[in-house]
Design a protein around this motif. Structure first.
Motif, short mmCIF file in Angstrom:
data_model
loop_
_atom_site.label_atom_id
_atom_site.label_comp_id
_atom_site.label_asym_id
_atom_site.label_seq_id
_atom_site.Cartn_x
_atom_site.Cartn_y
_atom_site.Cartn_z
N ARG A 59 91.82 31.20 68.45
CA ARG A 59 93.08 31.65 69.05
C ARG A 59 92.96 31.80 70.56
N ALA A 60 91.82 32.28 71.03
CA ALA A 60 91.62 32.43 72.48
C ALA A 60 91.61 31.06 73.17
N LEU A 61 90.94 30.09 72.57
CA LEU A 61 90.89 28.76 73.17
C LEU A 61 92.26 28.08 73.14
N ASN A 62 92.98 28.24 72.06
CA ASN A 62 94.32 27.66 71.99
C ASN A 62 95.26 28.29 73.02
N ALA A 63 95.08 29.59 73.26
CA ALA A 63 95.90 30.26 74.28
C ALA A 63 95.62 29.68 75.66
N LEU B 85 81.72 24.40 63.32
CA LEU B 85 81.09 25.59 62.75
C LEU B 85 81.91 26.14 61.58
N ALA B 86 83.25 26.03 61.68
CA ALA B 86 84.09 26.50 60.58
C ALA B 86 83.87 25.65 59.32
N ALA B 87 83.72 24.33 59.51
CA ALA B 87 83.49 23.45 58.35
C ALA B 87 82.14 23.73 57.70
N LEU B 88 81.16 24.11 58.51
CA LEU B 88 79.83 24.42 57.98
C LEU B 88 79.74 25.84 57.43
N GLU B 89 80.82 26.65 57.68
CA GLU B 89 80.82 28.06 57.29
C GLU B 89 79.60 28.78 57.85
N ALA B 90 79.30 28.45 59.12
CA ALA B 90 78.13 29.05 59.77
C ALA B 90 78.45 30.38 60.43
N MET B 91 79.74 30.68 60.56
CA MET B 91 80.17 31.92 61.21
C MET B 91 81.21 32.60 60.33
N PRO B 92 81.37 33.93 60.48
CA PRO B 92 82.44 34.62 59.74
C PRO B 92 83.81 34.07 60.12
N GLU B 93 84.70 34.02 59.16
CA GLU B 93 86.03 33.46 59.40
C GLU B 93 86.79 34.25 60.46
N ALA B 94 86.61 35.57 60.49
CA ALA B 94 87.31 36.38 61.48
C ALA B 94 86.88 36.03 62.90
N VAL B 95 85.58 35.80 63.08
CA VAL B 95 85.08 35.44 64.41
C VAL B 95 85.59 34.06 64.80
N ILE B 96 85.54 33.11 63.85
CA ILE B 96 86.03 31.76 64.13
C ILE B 96 87.50 31.80 64.54
N ARG C 35 88.92 21.91 74.97
CA ARG C 35 89.00 21.04 73.80
C ARG C 35 87.61 20.80 73.19
N ALA C 36 86.62 20.64 74.07
CA ALA C 36 85.25 20.47 73.57
C ALA C 36 84.80 21.72 72.82
N ALA C 37 85.18 22.88 73.35
CA ALA C 37 84.82 24.13 72.68
C ALA C 37 85.52 24.25 71.33
N LEU C 38 86.80 23.87 71.28
CA LEU C 38 87.52 23.90 70.01
C LEU C 38 86.91 22.96 68.97
N SER C 39 86.47 21.81 69.44
CA SER C 39 85.82 20.86 68.53
C SER C 39 84.56 21.47 67.92
N ARG C 40 83.78 22.15 68.75
CA ARG C 40 82.57 22.80 68.24
C ARG C 40 82.90 23.92 67.28
N VAL C 41 83.97 24.69 67.57
CA VAL C 41 84.38 25.77 66.67
C VAL C 41 84.80 25.20 65.31
N ASP C 42 85.51 24.07 65.32
CA ASP C 42 85.92 23.45 64.06
C ASP C 42 84.70 23.00 63.26
#
Length: 515
Positions: A447-451, A431-442, A422-429
């Protein structure tokens, strides 16, 4: 050549016995001691004589260092008061009690009885760690037993050096202030050198990224701490323990995941071999030592039993008042905690190594009286604790009601794993809001963390999504490994390529965990 053959034989014996011990769920040290005794009693088997400096220099430093690295300073702070009392007070009380009883029941000279008391005063970290590895004890109890075995061992061996100095100084007056000063010099000097070695190693490892060099440094560190301390006439044992505790605390920040995996694997092999061989030696030594006893020493089994009973009784009486700090349930003393802590306090390799290092002659050149009997009594008490206490320790823990159920540990691990995801998902969110990473990578990471968080969703056959995925990946890796070896057998790839690809497959399988 004879020494090499003995070592190889011990390695083969220890490996076979340890394999059966795991299958039968018997503590390996206890079974190894019994196997060593059985082999030593076979007619025609030569007597085994291991120089004490070999055990002290080659075997003890890495085993002590490995135990010290595992010690949690956070948990140690919660039980530092009872650990301090046991590591210092109980050592002196046990040494005095054993000394007085030894004079009464064995006829040893008072000086040698005090040496025997100092040898047997403490529990052994090697034996305690090996016996307790499979027991699910509560955190505070586990830390108390492990920390006490590390620190009281250093205390007792420092006390042993003082006692031996008194025993060999024939005709010399015993000065308590001088003995106390030597005690402080040995213990304090060893602590300073251990801290200095830890600081130097920390500086070196900060600038090292080569896994091979990291492994070499990790293997050399305990020997460096021991040799430097002994060369300065301080306690090598104390130095190794201090260095291990300090470096164990900072090890996570000094290496990456790959190096830590390698170090763990290498040290697991080293510790297994050294522990297995050294517990076999304990059993092999006793019959040879008994044969060297002078005439009139036939009562040694009863004498050893009396000393073991004294050690257990003193330990129970000393541990009971400290149980409030370990398990403060309604402010009452707990016989269950005292019983488990007492029964887990086995003697082992270090008392044997200390006893073997007792000088043969006194300062005047005359033979040291009682040395042979001290060796036999020490070894007999060690064998008694490893076999009797070792084989019954699991039953004592289970009857005490202190053992943690496997389900408790599984729930704790699952909860912690979910929290990490969950902590990792929070960090991914973020980064997604900041558009710091490509959308495909995010999206792929999300998906891996949710799995992983969906591992609790059961399938119709009772398995979980996570478990089914792991099973399929392990099957695919097995097919890939078979195909890899087929290509190699048909000379289509080189050995270097085969090793490289097999290493990658092994890492993938290790990352998946067990079925």
């Amino acid at each position: 050549m004879h020494a090499v053959a003995i070592v190889l034989f011990l390695v083969v014996l220890a490996t076979a016995v340890a394999t059966f011990a795991r299958r039968w769920r018997i503590p390996a040290p206890s079974l190894l001691v019994i196997a060593g005794l059985a082999v030593a009693l076979i007619p025609g088997v030569p007597a085994l004589q291991i120089p004490p400096q070999t055990i002290a220099l080659v075997v003890l430093p890495p085993l002590l260092y490995a135990s010290a690295e595992e010690l949690s300073l956070r948990d140690l702070r919660a039980v530092w008061k009872p650990v301090t009392i046991l590591a210092f007070g109980l050592v002196f009380v046990s040494a005095a009690a054993v000394g007085f009883v030894a004079v009464a029941v064995t006829g040893l000279p008072p000086a040698m009885a005090f040496v025997l008391g100092a040898v047997l005063a403490s529990t052994d970290p090697v034996a305690v760690t090996a016996l307790g590895r499979r027991l699910a004890l509560p955190g505070r109890v586990q830390v108390l037993v492990q920390a006490e075995s590390l620190f009281n061992d250093a205390t007792s061996l420092v006390l042993f050096k003082v006692a031996v100095g008194i025993a060999v100084a024939t005709g010399a007056a015993v000065s308590l202030p001088a003995a106390g000063g030597e005690f402080l010099l040995l213990g304090g000097g060893g602590s300073v050198i251990g801290a200095a070695v830890a600081g130097l190693v920390w500086l070196v490892r900060r600038r090292t990224t080569d896994p091979v060099l990291e492994t070499v440094i990790a293997l050399v560190t305990p020997y460096a701490a021991y040799v430097l301390a002994e060369s300065a006439h301080t306690s090598g044992i104390t130095s190794v323990v201090v260095a291990g505790v300090l470096l164990g605390r900072s090890g996570r920040r000094l290496t990456d995941a790959h190096i830590r995996l390698q170090l763990h694997a290498v040290y697991a092999v080293v510790v297994f071999l050294l522990e297995s061989v050294v517990f076999s030696i304990v059993g092999l030594e006793l019959p040879a030592l008994v044969r060297d006893l002078p005439a009139g020493s036939g009562w040694w089994p009863l004498q050893a039993l009396a000393l073991a009973v004294v050690l257990i009784a003193v330990r129970v009486l000393s541990t009971l008042p400290l149980t409030r700090a370990v398990k403060p349930s309604r402010g009452r003393l707990s016989w269950r905690v005292a019983g488990v802590v007492t029964w887990a306090g086995t003697r082992g390799v270090m008392p044997l190594a200390a006893a073997l290092s007792i000088p043969l002659v006194a300062d005047g050149g005359s033979p040291l009286p009682g040395r042979a009997l001290v060796l036999v009594l020490t070894t007999a008490v060690v064998v008694f604790t490893l076999v009797v206490q070792g084989l019954s320790l699991a039953a004592v823990v289970n009857r005490s009601g202190l053992a943690l159920e496997p389900e408790h540990t599984a729930r704790e691990e699952a909860g912690a794993r979910d929290a990490l995801n969950r902590a990792a998902l929070s960090r991914v969110d973020e980064l997604a809001a900041l558009e710091a990473m490509p959308e495909a990578v995010i999206d792929r990471v999300r998906r891996a963390l949710n799995a992983r968080l969906d591992h609790s969703v059961e399938r119709p056959d009772g398995s979980t999504v996570d478990g089914t995925y792991r099973e399929l990946r392990q099957e695919v890796i097995a097919v890939q490994s078979t195909e890899l070896h087929r290509l190699y057998d048909e000379h289509r790839i080189s050995d270097a390529t085969r090793r490289s690809l097999q290493h990658d497959l092994d890492r993938e399988e290790a990352a998946l965990g067990s079925r």
